[in-house]
Write a protein that holds these residues in place. Structure first.
Motif, short mmCIF file in Angstrom:
data_model
loop_
_atom_site.label_atom_id
_atom_site.label_comp_id
_atom_site.label_asym_id
_atom_site.label_seq_id
_atom_site.Cartn_x
_atom_site.Cartn_y
_atom_site.Cartn_z
N PHE A 54 -49.57 3.23 -18.97
CA PHE A 54 -48.32 3.57 -19.65
C PHE A 54 -48.46 3.48 -21.17
O PHE A 54 -47.64 4.02 -21.90
N CYS A 55 -49.47 2.77 -21.63
CA CYS A 55 -49.64 2.48 -23.06
C CYS A 55 -50.40 3.61 -23.76
O CYS A 55 -51.16 4.35 -23.15
N HIS A 56 -50.20 3.70 -25.08
CA HIS A 56 -50.88 4.71 -25.88
C HIS A 56 -52.22 4.22 -26.43
O HIS A 56 -53.11 5.02 -26.69
N SER A 90 -49.83 -5.88 -26.48
CA SER A 90 -48.45 -6.29 -26.74
C SER A 90 -47.65 -6.41 -25.44
O SER A 90 -46.80 -7.29 -25.30
N ALA A 91 -47.95 -5.53 -24.49
CA ALA A 91 -47.22 -5.53 -23.21
C ALA A 91 -47.80 -6.52 -22.21
O ALA A 91 -47.16 -6.80 -21.18
N ALA A 119 -52.96 6.70 -20.44
CA ALA A 119 -52.58 8.06 -20.02
C ALA A 119 -51.07 8.22 -19.94
O ALA A 119 -50.53 8.65 -18.92
N PRO A 120 -50.33 7.89 -20.99
CA PRO A 120 -48.86 7.97 -20.91
C PRO A 120 -48.35 9.38 -20.61
O PRO A 120 -47.34 9.53 -19.90
N ARG A 121 -49.01 10.40 -21.11
CA ARG A 121 -48.54 11.77 -20.86
C ARG A 121 -48.72 12.15 -19.40
O ARG A 121 -47.87 12.86 -18.82
N ARG A 164 -41.77 -4.37 -16.38
CA ARG A 164 -41.17 -4.20 -17.71
C ARG A 164 -41.60 -2.90 -18.36
O ARG A 164 -40.78 -2.16 -18.92
N ILE A 165 -42.90 -2.60 -18.29
CA ILE A 165 -43.38 -1.41 -18.99
C ILE A 165 -42.90 -0.14 -18.29
O ILE A 165 -42.66 0.88 -18.93
N ALA A 166 -42.73 -0.21 -16.97
CA ALA A 166 -42.16 0.94 -16.26
C ALA A 166 -40.68 1.10 -16.60
O ALA A 166 -40.19 2.22 -16.83
#
Length: 349
Positions: A87-89, A96-97, A129-131, A173-175
């Motif tokens: 989910f992260c860039h 941080s997450a 792979a956030p996209r 949380r990240i979702a």
């Protein structure tokens, strides 16, 4: 980003299929379930060098859109068990997450945080792979699920239920920051741990993917996956050594989270075994027909990076599997249901 939405089960129950009679309880049709372990390099980091696996990972960005197009064309629902890092860039966002409580694996090489912090040149396309996650979530019928935040190993020495709980909290949380609610989970390396199921329930998970029954597929730590087991699973992909591994929905009933075991790993095409591809397809088709006719669940799974090399050949094979499902949908009324949808179906019954 569009979140996964499960169609209300009462609407599904209005569907009638020719030639299908309702069994006394449970679904009145078979179910074709797909779960996909979306992990990029995090899934093989401790077993293969990046250079050795680069070609497979490079192909993921092309393979996933093709899978999604195929699924949308044929109205296939699938569960995408996604590592939270994806989910992260970049590295900073991942750190941080990350949870403050982290697994203390006795084998330090298993720790992804050590790798994340020490890698001088982290190539983002192999780790984030956030996209692609957004693309999955935006495609009709696709469930974004969890493969834990850090590709967490639940049977390796040194980790605990407390650090597993912290990992799941980070994943949810990240979702949630992307408007997604995680309802299903696949344990990395299929190391499902019965002692940790209560932790899943605490974090709101309704379903997980267990393993096929039998010694060949038993959940173990990395050391327990010996050459004999691996060879047996390879042979079982072509010849029926262990059964179809289909099951009734009622057999999964119990307290949350519900176990919807795997039936078959969609092994990627092997250039050295092309002469056996017919047997591999026949093995899968027979199990699907068995499930459809007995009103049972057939649960197929794989990784996107399995399609990263020889993508065209692997996609053609998947198309033939889905052609079989289309036939069974017409003749037997078989349904395509993701893992959360199976949980909802069982709750409705």
């Amino acid at each position: 980003m569009a979140a996964f939405r499960v169609p209300p089960w009462p609407c599904l129950k209005l569907i009638r299929f020719p030639g299908v009679k309702r069994a006394g309880t449970g679904m009145n049709t078979g179910a074709f379930t797909i779960s996909i372990d979306f992990e990029l390099y995090w899934g093989v980091r401790d077993t293969r060098s990046l250079d050795a696996y680069r070609d497979h990972l490079d192909g993921v960005a092309q393979a996933i859109p093709r899978m999604l197009d195929l699924f949308e064309q044929h109205r296939i629902h699938a569960t995408w068990a996604t590592v939270g890092f994806l989910f992260c860039h970049d590295r900073d966002a991942a750190l941080s997450a990350a949870p403050s409580a982290r697994p203390g694996y006795e084998n330090g090489a298993l720790c992804p945080y050590r790798y994340l912090e020490r890698s001088a040149d982290l190539e983002e396309r192999y780790h984030f792979a956030p996209r692609l996650v957004e693309l999955v979530a935006a495609t009709p019928g696709q469930e974004v699920a969890s493969h834990t935040f850090s590709h967490y190993y639940c049977r390796e020495a040194g980790q605990t239920a407390a650090t597993f709980s912290a990992d799941l909290a980070a994943a949810t949380r990240i979702a949630a920051a992307q408007g997604l609610v995680l309802r299903s989970l696949v344990f990395p390396r299929n190391q499902w741990n019965p002692d940790y199921l209560a932790v899943l329930a605490e974090h709101g998970f309704a379903a997980y993917r267990g393993n096929e029954h039998g010694w060949l597929y038993a959940a173990t730590d990395h050391g327990g996956q010996n050459a004999l087991r691996r060879m047996g699973r390879l042979l079982d992909s072509y010849v029926n050594l262990s059964g179809h591994h289909t099951y009734t929905l009622e057999s999964c009933a119990g307290s949350l989270p519900l176990n919807f075991p795997a039936s078959r790993f969609l092994r990627p095409c092997n250039p050295r075994l092309t002469w056996l591809e017919g047997l591999r397809l026949h093995r899968i088709r027979r199990a699907m027909r068995h499930a459809a006719r007995r009103r049972e669940v057939f649960h197929l799974w794989w990784h996107p990076h399995n399609f990263g090399v020889d993508t065209d050949r692997n996609m053609r094979f998947l198309e033939r599997v889905i052609e079989e499902f289309e036939h069974l949908r017409r003749v037997e009324g078989m349904r395509s249901l993701g893992m959360a949808e199976l949980a909802d179906a069982l709750a409705a019954e």
